[in-house]
Design a protein around this motif. Structure first.
Motif, PDB file in Angstrom:
ATOM      1  N   ALA A  71       0.829  -1.206   0.000  1.00  0.00           N
ATOM      2  CA  ALA A  71       0.000   0.000   0.000  1.00  0.00           C
ATOM      3  C   ALA A  71       0.865   1.258   0.000  1.00  0.00           C
ATOM      4  O   ALA A  71       0.543   2.255  -0.668  1.00  0.00           O
ATOM      5  CB  ALA A  71      -0.925  -0.012   1.224  1.00  0.00           C
ATOM      6  N   LEU A  72       1.970   1.219   0.744  1.00  0.00           N
ATOM      7  CA  LEU A  72       2.884   2.358   0.764  1.00  0.00           C
ATOM      8  C   LEU A  72       3.558   2.533  -0.595  1.00  0.00           C
ATOM      9  O   LEU A  72       3.727   3.659  -1.079  1.00  0.00           O
ATOM     10  CB  LEU A  72       3.938   2.173   1.861  1.00  0.00           C
ATOM     11  CG  LEU A  72       3.420   2.130   3.299  1.00  0.00           C
ATOM     12  CD1 LEU A  72       4.563   1.885   4.276  1.00  0.00           C
ATOM     13  CD2 LEU A  72       2.691   3.425   3.662  1.00  0.00           C
ATOM     14  N   LEU A  73       3.924   1.408  -1.220  1.00  0.00           N
ATOM     15  CA  LEU A  73       4.528   1.475  -2.557  1.00  0.00           C
ATOM     16  C   LEU A  73       3.565   2.063  -3.581  1.00  0.00           C
ATOM     17  O   LEU A  73       3.951   2.866  -4.428  1.00  0.00           O
ATOM     18  CB  LEU A  73       4.961   0.080  -2.996  1.00  0.00           C
ATOM     19  CG  LEU A  73       6.357  -0.391  -2.582  1.00  0.00           C
ATOM     20  CD1 LEU A  73       6.599  -1.803  -3.079  1.00  0.00           C
ATOM     21  CD2 LEU A  73       7.424   0.547  -3.106  1.00  0.00           C
ATOM     22  N   GLN A  74       2.320   1.661  -3.507  1.00  0.00           N
ATOM     23  CA  GLN A  74       1.312   2.199  -4.427  1.00  0.00           C
ATOM     24  C   GLN A  74       1.193   3.707  -4.267  1.00  0.00           C
ATOM     25  O   GLN A  74       1.060   4.442  -5.258  1.00  0.00           O
ATOM     26  CB  GLN A  74      -0.030   1.536  -4.168  1.00  0.00           C
ATOM     27  CG  GLN A  74      -0.099   0.073  -4.554  1.00  0.00           C
ATOM     28  CD  GLN A  74      -1.411  -0.563  -4.158  1.00  0.00           C
ATOM     29  OE1 GLN A  74      -2.475   0.025  -4.285  1.00  0.00           O
ATOM     30  NE2 GLN A  74      -1.346  -1.782  -3.651  1.00  0.00           N
ATOM     31  N   GLU A  75       1.254   4.183  -3.025  1.00  0.00           N
ATOM     32  CA  GLU A  75       1.176   5.619  -2.769  1.00  0.00           C
ATOM     33  C   GLU A  75       2.365   6.342  -3.396  1.00  0.00           C
ATOM     34  O   GLU A  75       2.220   7.411  -3.994  1.00  0.00           O
ATOM     35  CB  GLU A  75       1.151   5.870  -1.256  1.00  0.00           C
ATOM     36  CG  GLU A  75       0.821   7.297  -0.868  1.00  0.00           C
ATOM     37  CD  GLU A  75      -0.624   7.664  -1.182  1.00  0.00           C
ATOM     38  OE1 GLU A  75      -0.865   8.834  -1.514  1.00  0.00           O
ATOM     39  OE2 GLU A  75      -1.498   6.781  -1.097  1.00  0.00           O
ATOM     40  N   ILE A  76       3.554   5.748  -3.273  1.00  0.00           N
ATOM     41  CA  ILE A  76       4.768   6.359  -3.814  1.00  0.00           C
ATOM     42  C   ILE A  76       4.745   6.382  -5.337  1.00  0.00           C
ATOM     43  O   ILE A  76       5.025   7.402  -5.974  1.00  0.00           O
ATOM     44  CB  ILE A  76       6.005   5.595  -3.287  1.00  0.00           C
ATOM     45  CG1 ILE A  76       6.170   5.848  -1.780  1.00  0.00           C
ATOM     46  CG2 ILE A  76       7.268   5.991  -4.046  1.00  0.00           C
ATOM     47  CD1 ILE A  76       7.197   4.965  -1.120  1.00  0.00           C
ATOM     48  N   ILE A  77       4.391   5.250  -5.927  1.00  0.00           N
ATOM     49  CA  ILE A  77       4.393   5.148  -7.390  1.00  0.00           C
ATOM     50  C   ILE A  77       3.335   6.035  -8.032  1.00  0.00           C
ATOM     51  O   ILE A  77       3.480   6.479  -9.175  1.00  0.00           O
ATOM     52  CB  ILE A  77       4.190   3.672  -7.798  1.00  0.00           C
ATOM     53  CG1 ILE A  77       5.367   2.825  -7.331  1.00  0.00           C
ATOM     54  CG2 ILE A  77       4.016   3.526  -9.296  1.00  0.00           C
ATOM     55  CD1 ILE A  77       5.177   1.336  -7.534  1.00  0.00           C
ATOM     56  N   SER A  78       2.297   6.344  -7.293  1.00  0.00           N
ATOM     57  CA  SER A  78       1.167   7.086  -7.865  1.00  0.00           C
ATOM     58  C   SER A  78       1.546   8.480  -8.360  1.00  0.00           C
ATOM     59  O   SER A  78       0.840   9.044  -9.200  1.00  0.00           O
ATOM     60  CB  SER A  78       0.033   7.202  -6.832  1.00  0.00           C
ATOM     61  OG  SER A  78       0.434   8.026  -5.733  1.00  0.00           O
ATOM     62  N   VAL A  79       2.654   9.050  -7.866  1.00  0.00           N
ATOM     63  CA  VAL A  79       3.020  10.409  -8.279  1.00  0.00           C
ATOM     64  C   VAL A  79       4.142  10.423  -9.317  1.00  0.00           C
ATOM     65  O   VAL A  79       4.577  11.498  -9.731  1.00  0.00           O
ATOM     66  CB  VAL A  79       3.436  11.274  -7.067  1.00  0.00           C
ATOM     67  CG1 VAL A  79       2.284  11.434  -6.100  1.00  0.00           C
ATOM     68  CG2 VAL A  79       4.653  10.686  -6.362  1.00  0.00           C
ATOM     69  N   TYR A  80       4.589   9.264  -9.751  1.00  0.00           N
ATOM     70  CA  TYR A  80       5.678   9.224 -10.726  1.00  0.00           C
ATOM     71  C   TYR A  80       5.346  10.037 -11.973  1.00  0.00           C
ATOM     72  O   TYR A  80       6.193  10.758 -12.498  1.00  0.00           O
ATOM     73  CB  TYR A  80       5.975   7.775 -11.129  1.00  0.00           C
ATOM     74  CG  TYR A  80       6.855   7.007 -10.161  1.00  0.00           C
ATOM     75  CD1 TYR A  80       7.330   7.575  -8.990  1.00  0.00           C
ATOM     76  CD2 TYR A  80       7.201   5.685 -10.434  1.00  0.00           C
ATOM     77  CE1 TYR A  80       8.119   6.860  -8.114  1.00  0.00           C
ATOM     78  CE2 TYR A  80       7.997   4.958  -9.558  1.00  0.00           C
ATOM     79  CZ  TYR A  80       8.447   5.546  -8.400  1.00  0.00           C
ATOM     80  OH  TYR A  80       9.241   4.831  -7.543  1.00  0.00           O
ATOM     81  N   ARG A  81       4.127   9.884 -12.460  1.00  0.00           N
ATOM     82  CA  ARG A  81       3.763  10.511 -13.733  1.00  0.00           C
ATOM     83  C   ARG A  81       3.750  12.033 -13.654  1.00  0.00           C
ATOM     84  O   ARG A  81       3.756  12.707 -14.694  1.00  0.00           O
ATOM     85  CB  ARG A  81       2.401  10.000 -14.199  1.00  0.00           C
ATOM     86  CG  ARG A  81       1.251  10.354 -13.275  1.00  0.00           C
ATOM     87  CD  ARG A  81      -0.064   9.761 -13.771  1.00  0.00           C
ATOM     88  NE  ARG A  81      -1.194  10.124 -12.921  1.00  0.00           N
ATOM     89  CZ  ARG A  81      -1.527   9.474 -11.823  1.00  0.00           C
ATOM     90  NH1 ARG A  81      -0.814   8.422 -11.443  1.00  0.00           N
ATOM     91  NH2 ARG A  81      -2.555   9.858 -11.094  1.00  0.00           N
ATOM     92  N   THR A  82       3.710  12.589 -12.449  1.00  0.00           N
ATOM     93  CA  THR A  82       3.668  14.054 -12.309  1.00  0.00           C
ATOM     94  C   THR A  82       5.039  14.647 -11.983  1.00  0.00           C
ATOM     95  O   THR A  82       5.152  15.869 -11.866  1.00  0.00           O
ATOM     96  CB  THR A  82       2.693  14.454 -11.183  1.00  0.00           C
ATOM     97  OG1 THR A  82       3.137  13.894  -9.928  1.00  0.00           O
ATOM     98  CG2 THR A  82       1.285  13.955 -11.482  1.00  0.00           C
TER      99      THR A  82
END
Length: 259
Positions: A71-82
């Protein structure tokens, strides 16, 4: 150089006295479970990150609970595109920084540090499965960005805090892992474009690595590679004896100032 790498508890607001602190085991379990829900995840990240210094057993609880690290990884990866655009908001940056603070908690604890490096995590999607992920690598995109805006800077700073925690432990395995994953260029980028605090933490990381023999050998290899690169890229007349002799003449004529 100061070795204290404690980062600000909050980035944009004063949350120094949270209204829902973590007290008993039941409360800790509740907020860890709340990381799995979209509706409660943001609040859970805030509460847990604020209490990471109070609850000494938080790191093992985070690591050993199914689906939490994912869940923490998903939170981190979620902003890669920005990261390569001005669309990264302060709200998103705060959420990810709180997730990174929990990563720092896991990286600092002796029971979970080695597992954090190896990335042996349990994930729960549709069934229980086991996977390996080198978790510190997920921080490197935040260190390689050259954007100086506030949301990017705090992601850079909190990521450096996680890496700084690893080198602060003086664990040879951690040093070896960071060298193998090319942390040096990331630190150099942070020293180039980061804030004063980011530059200080990045310098601290390099300093701690250089205290180890493997770190010194790595830097010597880099120096040899740099020399080889210059030989290939510089004009051929730079190696001409007439040119080098002129350099020697000019250097001998240059007065040496006494300090």
């Amino acid at each position: 150089m100061a070795s204290d790498l404690n980062l600000p508890e909050s980035l944009y607001e004063d949350y120094s006295t949270p209204d829902l602190p973590v007290h008993g085991p039941a409360s800790v379990a509740y907020w860890i479970q709340a990381l799995q829900s979209h509706e409660t995840k943001e609040r859970a990240l805030l509460i847990l990150s604020q209490n990471k210094e109070i609850r000494k057993d938080l790191a093992p609880l985070l690591w050993n609970s199914i689906g939490t690290i994912s869940a923490l990884l998903q939170e981190i990866i979620s902003v890669y595109r920005t990261l390569s655009s001005p669309n990264l908001t302060e709200t998103a940056s705060t959420r990810v920084s709180n997730a990174l603070a929990l990563f720092q908690c896991v990286a600092s604890h002796p029971e979970t540090r080695k597992q954090f490096l190896k990335g042996n995590i349990y994930q729960y999607w549709f069934q229980l499965c086991y996977s390996q992920a080198k978790l510190p690598l997920y921080l490197y995109p935040f260190l390689n960005t050259k954007d100086k805006e506030k949301p990017h800077e705090y992601l850079r700073l909190t990521s450096l805090g996680v890496i700084g925690t690893l080198v602060k432990s003086d664990d040879p395995e951690a040093i070896r892992f960071l060298l193998q994953t090319e942390i040096f260029p990331c630190c150099l980028t942070s020293m180039e474009v980061g804030s004063d605090l980011s530059k200080q933490v990045a310098t601290f990381i390099i300093y701690k690595i250089l205290l180890h023999e493997e770190g010194l050998k790595y830097c010597c290899v880099l120096a040899d590679r740099a020399c080889d690169g210059l030989r290939c890229c510089l004009p051929l007349w730079f190696g001409d004896r007439k040119f080098t002799s002129q350099l020697h003449v000019r250097s001998s004529k240059t007065p040496i100032s006494s300090s």
